[in-house]
Design a protein around this motif. Structure first.
Motif, mmCIF file in Angstrom:
data_model
loop_
_atom_site.group_PDB
_atom_site.id
_atom_site.type_symbol
_atom_site.label_atom_id
_atom_site.label_comp_id
_atom_site.label_asym_id
_atom_site.label_seq_id
_atom_site.Cartn_x
_atom_site.Cartn_y
_atom_site.Cartn_z
ATOM 1 N N ARG A 274 -10.498 22.228 -11.704
ATOM 2 C CA ARG A 274 -11.180 20.938 -11.587
ATOM 3 C C ARG A 274 -10.753 20.012 -12.727
ATOM 4 O O ARG A 274 -10.570 20.461 -13.871
ATOM 5 N N PRO A 275 -10.614 18.712 -12.456
ATOM 6 C CA PRO A 275 -10.272 17.761 -13.527
ATOM 7 C C PRO A 275 -11.249 17.817 -14.702
ATOM 8 O O PRO A 275 -10.860 17.612 -15.850
ATOM 9 N N GLU A 276 -12.522 18.117 -14.404
ATOM 10 C CA GLU A 276 -13.527 18.192 -15.469
ATOM 11 C C GLU A 276 -13.237 19.333 -16.443
ATOM 12 O O GLU A 276 -13.725 19.320 -17.575
ATOM 13 N N TYR A 277 -12.484 20.336 -15.985
ATOM 14 C CA TYR A 277 -12.150 21.485 -16.826
ATOM 15 C C TYR A 277 -10.692 21.431 -17.291
ATOM 16 O O TYR A 277 -10.110 22.447 -17.659
ATOM 17 N N SER A 294 0.394 8.802 -15.103
ATOM 18 C CA SER A 294 0.720 7.959 -13.960
ATOM 19 C C SER A 294 -0.364 6.914 -13.687
ATOM 20 O O SER A 294 -0.084 5.740 -13.489
ATOM 21 N N ILE A 295 -1.636 7.356 -13.697
ATOM 22 C CA ILE A 295 -2.762 6.462 -13.385
ATOM 23 C C ILE A 295 -3.936 6.824 -14.289
ATOM 24 O O ILE A 295 -4.172 8.005 -14.577
ATOM 25 N N VAL A 296 -4.699 5.812 -14.717
ATOM 26 C CA VAL A 296 -5.944 6.020 -15.450
ATOM 27 C C VAL A 296 -7.063 5.316 -14.695
ATOM 28 O O VAL A 296 -6.976 4.112 -14.434
ATOM 29 N N GLU A 297 -8.101 6.082 -14.331
ATOM 30 C CA GLU A 297 -9.236 5.519 -13.587
ATOM 31 C C GLU A 297 -10.492 5.674 -14.435
ATOM 32 O O GLU A 297 -10.864 6.787 -14.820
ATOM 33 N N HIS A 298 -11.168 4.565 -14.704
ATOM 34 C CA HIS A 298 -12.367 4.577 -15.533
ATOM 35 C C HIS A 298 -13.582 4.958 -14.691
ATOM 36 O O HIS A 298 -13.863 4.354 -13.656
ATOM 37 N N LEU A 299 -14.330 5.975 -15.146
ATOM 38 C CA LEU A 299 -15.490 6.481 -14.410
ATOM 39 C C LEU A 299 -16.794 6.225 -15.151
ATOM 40 O O LEU A 299 -17.836 6.724 -14.738
ATOM 41 N N THR A 301 -18.567 7.088 -18.452
ATOM 42 C CA THR A 301 -18.559 7.839 -19.707
ATOM 43 C C THR A 301 -17.284 8.653 -19.889
ATOM 44 O O THR A 301 -17.054 9.230 -20.953
ATOM 45 N N SER A 302 -16.454 8.725 -18.878
ATOM 46 C CA SER A 302 -15.166 9.418 -18.966
ATOM 47 C C SER A 302 -14.157 8.687 -18.096
ATOM 48 O O SER A 302 -14.516 7.768 -17.344
ATOM 49 N N SER A 303 -12.900 9.103 -18.197
ATOM 50 C CA SER A 303 -11.847 8.538 -17.354
ATOM 51 C C SER A 303 -11.051 9.667 -16.719
ATOM 52 O O SER A 303 -10.861 10.729 -17.318
ATOM 53 N N LEU A 304 -10.602 9.421 -15.497
ATOM 54 C CA LEU A 304 -9.758 10.368 -14.779
ATOM 55 C C LEU A 304 -8.306 9.964 -15.006
ATOM 56 O O LEU A 304 -7.914 8.839 -14.706
ATOM 57 N N GLY A 311 7.049 16.548 -10.504
ATOM 58 C CA GLY A 311 6.890 16.030 -9.154
ATOM 59 C C GLY A 311 5.502 16.218 -8.566
ATOM 60 O O GLY A 311 5.213 15.707 -7.484
ATOM 61 N N GLU A 312 4.594 16.939 -9.247
ATOM 62 C CA GLU A 312 3.220 17.125 -8.781
ATOM 63 C C GLU A 312 2.287 16.234 -9.583
ATOM 64 O O GLU A 312 2.496 16.000 -10.779
ATOM 65 N N LEU A 313 1.221 15.748 -8.911
ATOM 66 C CA LEU A 313 0.214 14.933 -9.582
ATOM 67 C C LEU A 313 -0.974 15.815 -9.937
ATOM 68 O O LEU A 313 -1.568 16.455 -9.061
ATOM 69 N N VAL A 314 -1.306 15.859 -11.223
ATOM 70 C CA VAL A 314 -2.388 16.704 -11.723
ATOM 71 C C VAL A 314 -3.393 15.810 -12.434
ATOM 72 O O VAL A 314 -3.021 14.992 -13.284
ATOM 73 N N ALA A 315 -4.681 15.957 -12.087
ATOM 74 C CA ALA A 315 -5.726 15.112 -12.662
ATOM 75 C C ALA A 315 -6.481 15.852 -13.750
ATOM 76 O O ALA A 315 -6.837 17.025 -13.597
ATOM 77 N N GLY A 316 -6.727 15.162 -14.857
ATOM 78 C CA GLY A 316 -7.545 15.676 -15.950
ATOM 79 C C GLY A 316 -8.521 14.608 -16.393
ATOM 80 O O GLY A 316 -8.546 13.500 -15.842
ATOM 81 N N THR A 317 -9.336 14.911 -17.381
ATOM 82 C CA THR A 317 -10.331 13.946 -17.843
ATOM 83 C C THR A 317 -10.227 13.736 -19.351
ATOM 84 O O THR A 317 -9.759 14.606 -20.089
ATOM 85 N N VAL A 318 -10.697 12.584 -19.761
ATOM 86 C CA VAL A 318 -10.702 12.231 -21.170
ATOM 87 C C VAL A 318 -11.961 11.417 -21.443
ATOM 88 O O VAL A 318 -12.471 10.726 -20.544
#
Length: 351
Positions: A274-277, A294-299, A301-304, A311-318
């Protein structure tokens, strides 16, 4: 307690909406049926209510087999997505209508409607008709009507979906408190996983007329039993990455994660994180996955942060305020114990 035994429902044309379901819902439990459109959750709810007749199988409420009984003989109350209020009746008359059908004296049913309406904050609205009410008020009238007849089971068919986002959150809190106070067994249909996670004691995740997993909100979020459940549950989709067993680890997206027992060298697997982990780091660490933002999405209290790795897209959090710039190199290091491994063939959880 609501029990479903070997329940199958086929519609004309060979469409099988329910496929041999077995399910037990505990007395006083808030139970959610969750899944995408067309998975069979509403058909199951309507079959429990008696609005649909099963092709085979049985439905029990308490110690009664209610399969052959009409809806009115099952002592259940159903709240629909569109509330189904009578437009020509006042709020008081809408609430009292089930009691009128049961031929209770007028004085008793009006007193009961007034009592329930007052408890649900409708006291000042009793003379109004549905067209004079807001969506949230109409929803409370529908709930009051269901509560008034003192059912053994509440059946909710996406009752919050017509509300705007802010009102939906308020109604969700109100609904959970009401169910706790009444302690009535509740079956709640929704396609919104956030609603299911927030409201339910347990959740059944459905797909193609079958139940893929039953568990508490914590269980289905932290350890989804299949890749279908893993991909469906969560406000942000789980990363499902191709991996391969190599030595004492699993090679995935240019990095390595621990290898569980029961796998063979060279075996392909799907790695779920999970991106949260998967926190985003600005410096290299052992075992971390590395790529370009590649992309930053503001959520809030955190951002994705979506990172391109081989070549793969992997999501994490900050954390809020620590967002990296697009195009910079970052590292993603899985939280220990939060990596899930699935078999490629059937998508079932290994560890």
């Amino acid at each position: 307690m609501v029990t479903v035994e070997g329940l199958t429902k086929e519609f004309p044309g060979g469409v099988r909406a329910l496929d041999g379901l077995n399910l037990s819902i505990m007395d006083g439990e808030f139970f959610a049926l969750l899944g995408p459109s067309g998975c069979g959750k509403t058909t199951l709810l309507r079959t429990i209510a008696g609005l649909e007749s099963p092709t085979s199988g049985a439905v029990r409420i308490g110690d009664r087999d209610v399969t052959p009984l009409a809806p009115g003989a099952r002592n259940v109350a159903m709240v629909f997505q569109d509330y189904a209020l009578f437009p020509h009746m006042t709020v008081r008359e809408n609430i009292a209508y089930p009691l009128k059908i049961k031929r209770q004296p007028r004085g008793e049913r009006e007193a009961r409607a007034g009592e329930i309406g007052g408890q649900l904050g409708l006291a000042g609205l009793m003379p109004r008709r549905p067209a004079e009410l807001s969506g949230g008020q109409q929803q409370r009238v529908a709930l009051a009507r269901a509560v008034a007849c003192r059912p053994s089971v509440f059946l909710f068919d996406e009752p919050l979906s017509n509300l705007d986002a802010r009102l939906r959150l308020e109604a969700r809190t109100f609904l959970k408190r009401l169910q706790r106070e009444l302690a009535v067994t509740t079956v709640f249909v929704t396609h919104d996983q956030a609603e299911a996670l927030a409201l339910a004691d347990r959740i059944a995740v459905m797909d193609a007329g079958q139940i893929r997993q039953i568990g508490t909100a914590r269980e289905v979020f932290r350890r989804p039993s299949t890749t279908f459940v893993a991909n469906f549950i969560g406000s942000t989709p789980m990363n499902l990455l191709s991996g391969e067993v190599r030595g004492d680890g699993i090679a995935v997206a240019g990095g390595t994660v621990p290898r569980p027992d029961g796998l063979s060298d060279g075996e392909p697997v799907t790695v779920g994180i999970r991106p949260e982990y998967l926190p985003v780091l600005t410096s290299a660490q052992h075992g971390a996955l590395s790529g370009e933002v590649s992309i930053v999405e503001h959520l809030g209290t955190s951002s994705l942060v979506t990172v391109e790795i081989d070549g793969e897209l992997v999501a994490g959090t900050v954390a809020e305020g620590d967002e990296p710039d697009t195009g910079t190199r970052v590292w993603l290091r899985p939280v220990p114990g939060r990596v899930l491994i699935y078999r490629v063939g059937d998508g079932t959880l290994v560890s």
